[in-house]
Design an enzyme around this catalytic site. Sequence first.
Site, short mmCIF file in Angstrom:
data_model
loop_
_atom_site.label_atom_id
_atom_site.label_comp_id
_atom_site.label_asym_id
_atom_site.label_seq_id
_atom_site.Cartn_x
_atom_site.Cartn_y
_atom_site.Cartn_z
N CYS A 728 0.58 -1.59 -0.16
CA CYS A 728 0.09 -0.12 0.45
C CYS A 728 1.03 1.11 -0.47
CB CYS A 728 -0.85 -0.36 1.21
SG CYS A 728 -2.10 0.53 0.80
N HIS A 858 -3.55 -5.88 0.91
CA HIS A 858 -3.06 -5.40 2.55
C HIS A 858 -3.16 -7.29 3.17
CE1 HIS A 858 -2.20 -1.51 4.07
NE2 HIS A 858 -3.52 -1.05 3.20
N GLU A 860 -1.39 -8.70 5.60
CA GLU A 860 -0.96 -8.47 6.16
C GLU A 860 -2.08 -9.24 7.42
OE1 GLU A 860 -0.80 -4.61 6.06
OE2 GLU A 860 -0.56 -6.09 4.99
#
Length: 887
Positions: A728, A858, A860
């Site tokens: 990002c 994202h 994660e």
Amino acid sequence: GRSYVYQGMRITGCGDPRTPLAATLPGKLPQRVITRGAAKGFSSYGNQIGLNTGFVEEIYHDGYVAKRMEVGAVIGSTLKENVVRKTPKAGDVVILLGGRTGRDGIGGATGSSKVHSETSLKESGSEVQKGNPVEERKIQRLFRNEEAAKLIVRCNDFGAGGVSVAIGELAESLDIHLDRVPKKYQGLDPTEIAISESQERMAVVVDHEDAERFIELAAEENLEATRTAEVTGTGRLRMFYEGNPVVDLSRAFLDTNGAKAYIEITVDKEDVLQKPEPETTKDDILGEISDLNFASQRGLVENFDSTIGRNQIVLPYGGKYQDTRSQGMVSLIPVRDLYTKEASIMTYGFDPYESSMDTYTGAYRSVVESIAKIVSLGGSYGDIRLSFQEYFERLGRDSRKWGKPLSSLLGALSAQLDFRVPAIGGKDSMSGTFREIDVPPTLISFAMNTEDSRNIVTNDLKAEDSILAVLRTRSEDGIPSFESFQENADLLLHLRDSGLLLSCDTLKRGIVKTLVNMSIGNRVGFVLDGHVTGSFQKDPGSFILQLDRSAMEIADSRLLEYVGTAGSTDDVRIGEVTLTFDELRSRTEDPLKKVFSLGRKEGKKLETVLSTKRAPGIRTFQGRPKVLIPVFPGSNCEYDLEYAFREAGGNVETFVFRNREQDLMDSIRELSRLVSKTNILMIPGGFSAGDEPEGSGKYIANILRNPEVKEEVMNLLKNRDGLILGICNGFQGLVKSGLLPYGEIIEPDAAMPNLTYNTTGKHMSLMARTMVVSRNTPWMDRAELGKIYDVPLSHGEGRFVADDRTLQDLLAKGQVITQYADLEGRITMEAPYNPNGSMLAIEGISSPDGRVFGKMGHTERYQNGLYRNYPGTYMEDLFRSGIEYFR
């Protein structure tokens, strides 16, 4: 409270935002302008500090033209041993922490409680505080530091009254030195310094022996901290400016709380007005579904980051198509460096139309609704706690106007006593009047509880042949019975534990509307028997359940009322009426689509081009690979990345980059040193430097171009076989530095690719599908070529742009790693599947040798147990692939 806030809810009240400009009242902004601006304010701030805004809902009522309602609720967590509450003693020090003081917000608290008039637009602008979310994030990080938290004796935020209250409330006796208060600019007089409500500040009492250490810990988080006051034994609140006394008041006088006031209150008897039940004709059904308060608010909700924190269990809009509005917010509770399996649940209850007809019953039903929603999400009702927000017209000396809040509070109190659920706090405002217009009587009940995350139930209909049943709670004159509710809740939880409960919701909107909402997310058809009574009647204390077909055999038939089936048709059938999902979607999306853009754009399908190119391996490596995560001002994804890399086996170090004038060069040198010792450089997401000036990632790129940093980064790539990953905002920084797609840090050039503003013209927070089209990077070693993986997205500038030659070159060299795909698995330019209009539908690219990889999604933010109302496949092994590259 010294907690880390990880979950937020936003409830607002607005007039009809479709009202034409010509119909706007003099002295008022158009409702559409107000609601859009308010959404941008909340979402921009919350997104930047890293707040998971897990539930957003706007209520439409003509009364909110008088004064908009803006209500928030948040949940934070901390280890109880980190919260030390002591009584300040003489000699203790008060430290002012965080932002500086300015004139903004002088009179802010009283301003928010004023009655609006035609002059408000011209005269009240200075009452608004200027937010600084980057600074707020730093304070959050500091308070999550266990050492810093345990040094705090007592603390206060800067709300109403500024220094005078925030510091003045901390101890019985205080000497406050106003000239020590850090200021945004010169020229403030002592009174302005004392009452300014500038934000992002904390007043902290610490033992005088701990003051220096606390200031050091603040500096490590890039925070300014200044001694501004001392605790004394004088029994007085004193303020000084350049040694001269400004205020000297007896604490005994302040503790009197001023003069008492009395008023007579008249509570009028209110008649509950019953709305006629519509017929179940097609026109009546479509008319009900087209109601503004039933309209899809997905275009609004997409502005708010709902996945940051790596803990979101229930998405705001669920189902494969992300169209089923959820009934509350649910998140895993973060504690220290791990997540528990415990989830926090928050819901709300309120109906302005019911409260306008009968304030007592309306408030009672608000409490029941908030409790019932907790139960419908799989939570138990025994340990629920409430918090109230009240909002009423200007009361003055009118005894009948005073009767409305009194009646509401009595209704809420009766519900608490009957349902044995206490309220632990709340807030009120009695200023909702503009000329002759008043806000509707408003008492919002927020309910909160915790539950094992594995017990959470969602409200999206599952694609299984199943039955639909109603659990009705008996009521008398609109007041639900606790005994009946308890019996139903116990049965519901029994069905949950037996694995027979597939989905559940309350009947706040009635059976038809509730089922339409539940079905549209996965496009699961249902058949509702035509004889069902109360199909449109609001019943917030009752439930509708999707059950495994065997459930009726074990359930008490006296409680469960069979009303239909689900999963056995491709459309919706209500009695004799059949509706397609296209009809339902257009009716639910049309009312608000011109107010809040849904982020939908036409776009062509692209050819799928899979590359077989693979990245080179590592030469030699021994030991556990080190991961460096620099936290730049505005970064907010570092915690999620720490968890992900630790789970994957990495040795993670986080470095806070300090940019105060005295710290900047030290930070550059330290960053260079740390890069020289690491194996993986991870550039996190967020809003570096608030995405200023004019675009994201520039701050990161400029730091990477610093000669010292550049030398070590290039040494990491060229000589030490290291890896770099940017997600990002980190991806944006890598692109603007040249590391992507060139693998080199270069000076800015107009011909370089870029990541710029989404073509939808808005922030997009949603789940996206991405196809792996190349494995030309070690980060893709565990991914399957050609497979589609779901990924949470949240960004306003994710559109990858480059000239045609560059795009084709990237594709030919296997540097295009992931591309956006639609529900049919086709690479697409259509939004929201391609949520930003990225050229070639690019979501992630690599450098030529694959050692540098960047992506917008994202990855994660996923861990097992999340996103229960969205059927997805996730790229869980991205970080493990990076770690295993070194093994």
